[in-house]
Motif scaffolding. Structure first.
Motif, PDB file in Angstrom:
ATOM      1  N   UNK A  95       0.796  -1.020  -0.269  1.00 11.23           N
ATOM      2  CA  UNK A  95      -0.293  -0.380  -0.052  1.00 11.23           C
ATOM      3  C   UNK A  95       0.544   0.782  -0.387  1.00 11.23           C
ATOM      4  N   UNK A  96       1.865   1.755   0.877  1.00 10.96           N
ATOM      5  CA  UNK A  96       3.295   1.789   0.541  1.00 10.96           C
ATOM      6  C   UNK A  96       3.579   2.474  -0.621  1.00 10.96           C
ATOM      7  N   UNK A  97       3.784   1.395  -0.868  1.00  8.85           N
ATOM      8  CA  UNK A  97       4.695   2.048  -2.325  1.00  8.85           C
ATOM      9  C   UNK A  97       3.196   2.331  -3.266  1.00  8.85           C
ATOM     10  N   UNK A  98       1.960   1.548  -2.841  1.00  3.13           N
ATOM     11  CA  UNK A  98       1.237   2.612  -3.965  1.00  3.13           C
ATOM     12  C   UNK A  98       1.473   4.042  -3.954  1.00  3.13           C
ATOM     13  N   UNK A  99       1.033   4.244  -2.520  1.00  2.34           N
ATOM     14  CA  UNK A  99       1.459   5.543  -2.557  1.00  2.34           C
ATOM     15  C   UNK A  99       1.561   6.764  -2.847  1.00  2.34           C
ATOM     16  N   UNK A 100       3.094   5.530  -2.578  1.00  4.74           N
ATOM     17  CA  UNK A 100       4.507   6.716  -3.574  1.00  4.74           C
ATOM     18  C   UNK A 100       4.285   6.839  -5.515  1.00  4.74           C
ATOM     19  N   UNK A 101       3.907   5.917  -5.806  1.00  5.05           N
ATOM     20  CA  UNK A 101       4.077   5.315  -7.249  1.00  5.05           C
ATOM     21  C   UNK A 101       2.710   6.223  -7.819  1.00  5.05           C
ATOM     22  N   UNK A 102       1.779   6.838  -6.799  1.00  5.93           N
ATOM     23  CA  UNK A 102       0.088   7.504  -7.341  1.00  5.93           C
ATOM     24  C   UNK A 102       0.985   8.714  -7.413  1.00  5.93           C
ATOM     25  N   UNK A 103       1.423   9.002  -6.318  1.00  3.63           N
ATOM     26  CA  UNK A 103       1.820  10.521  -6.488  1.00  3.63           C
ATOM     27  C   UNK A 103       3.404  10.887  -7.260  1.00  3.63           C
ATOM     28  N   UNK A 104       3.683  10.244  -7.623  1.00  4.95           N
ATOM     29  CA  UNK A 104       4.991  10.553  -8.494  1.00  4.95           C
ATOM     30  C   UNK A 104       4.210  10.067  -9.927  1.00  4.95           C
ATOM     31  N   UNK A 105       2.946   9.666 -10.235  1.00  5.60           N
ATOM     32  CA  UNK A 105       2.278   9.998 -11.210  1.00  5.60           C
ATOM     33  C   UNK A 105       0.890  11.428 -11.513  1.00  5.60           C
ATOM     34  N   UNK A 106       1.848  11.898 -10.180  1.00  3.28           N
ATOM     35  CA  UNK A 106       0.987  13.345 -10.169  1.00  3.28           C
ATOM     36  C   UNK A 106      -0.171  13.711  -9.701  1.00  3.28           C
ATOM     37  N   UNK A 107      -0.309  12.823  -9.050  1.00  4.62           N
ATOM     38  CA  UNK A 107      -1.520  12.619  -7.993  1.00  4.62           C
ATOM     39  C   UNK A 107      -1.862  13.174  -6.497  1.00  4.62           C
ATOM     40  N   UNK A 108      -2.733  13.940  -6.048  1.00  6.20           N
ATOM     41  CA  UNK A 108      -2.566  14.194  -4.822  1.00  6.20           C
ATOM     42  C   UNK A 108      -2.757  13.557  -3.364  1.00  6.20           C
ATOM     43  N   UNK A 109      -2.344  14.471  -2.919  1.00  7.78           N
ATOM     44  CA  UNK A 109      -2.452  13.065  -1.101  1.00  7.78           C
ATOM     45  C   UNK A 109      -4.286  13.375  -1.295  1.00  7.78           C
ATOM     46  N   UNK A 110      -4.925  14.014  -1.301  1.00  6.25           N
ATOM     47  CA  UNK A 110      -5.953  13.970  -1.670  1.00  6.25           C
ATOM     48  C   UNK A 110      -6.882  13.352  -2.321  1.00  6.25           C
ATOM     49  N   UNK A 111      -6.496  13.121  -3.570  1.00  6.25           N
ATOM     50  CA  UNK A 111      -7.048  11.979  -4.786  1.00  6.25           C
ATOM     51  C   UNK A 111      -6.542  10.452  -4.144  1.00  6.25           C
ATOM     52  N   UNK A 112      -5.190  10.247  -3.978  1.00 10.98           N
ATOM     53  CA  UNK A 112      -5.295   9.491  -2.821  1.00 10.98           C
ATOM     54  C   UNK A 112      -5.731   8.545  -2.135  1.00 10.98           C
ATOM     55  N   UNK A 113      -5.716   9.740  -1.109  1.00 10.58           N
ATOM     56  CA  UNK A 113      -6.380   8.737  -0.043  1.00 10.58           C
ATOM     57  C   UNK A 113      -8.195   8.493  -0.796  1.00 10.58           C
ATOM     58  N   UNK A 114      -8.505   9.811  -1.151  1.00 10.62           N
ATOM     59  CA  UNK A 114      -9.995   9.438  -2.175  1.00 10.62           C
ATOM     60  C   UNK A 114     -10.431   7.484  -3.062  1.00 10.62           C
TER      61      UNK A 114
END
Length: 133
Positions: free
Chosen positions: A12-31
């Protein structure tokens, strides 16, 4: 005692970092994590933007440590406060087991390839502490 890595949480942590690098914001990742019913660290499916931001800026995920984030102001009451520059902080690289392949995930952030909305701790910002190896 050696650090223990929870493999299901590490994914899950790795996914969060990858999503962030894909330019997703923290709010979108949480949602998105909530919509998919993915549990957080305590097993609930509620995610907060602030939690995602803390994860993205946590040096421990790459096996480093920032020492003296807090300090004791009163030894009798054991009252601790956040260190906002009152005493020196030290950044220790390769302090423990990396919880994810940080070089692959974070190097683009440090190289300035993405506009980071979180601070990535580094030895350049804090003093380094030499440890016996």
């Amino acid at each position: 005692m050696l650090p223990f890595i929870n493999e299901s949480q590490a994914k899950i942590v790795k996914r969060i970092y990858i999503d962030f690098l894909d330019r997703k914001g923290a709010n979108r990742i949480a949602r998105e994590l909530e919509e998919e019913g993915i549990p957080n660290w305590n097993g609930k499916t509620k995610w907060y933007e602030s939690s995602i931001r803390k994860m993205l800026s946590n040096e421990k995920y790459k096996g480093d440590a920032l020492l003296q984030k807090t300090y004791t102001v009163d030894f009798l009451t054991k009252k601790r406060v956040e260190n906002t520059g009152e005493i020196p902080q030290y950044y220790v690289e390769e302090h423990g087991i990396a919880k994810l392949d940080y070089a692959t995930v974070i190097t683009p952030l440090q190289a300035g390839l993405f506009v980071a909305t979180v601070e990535v701790p580094s030895a350049e910002r804090y003093g380094t502490l030499q440890t016996k190896g």
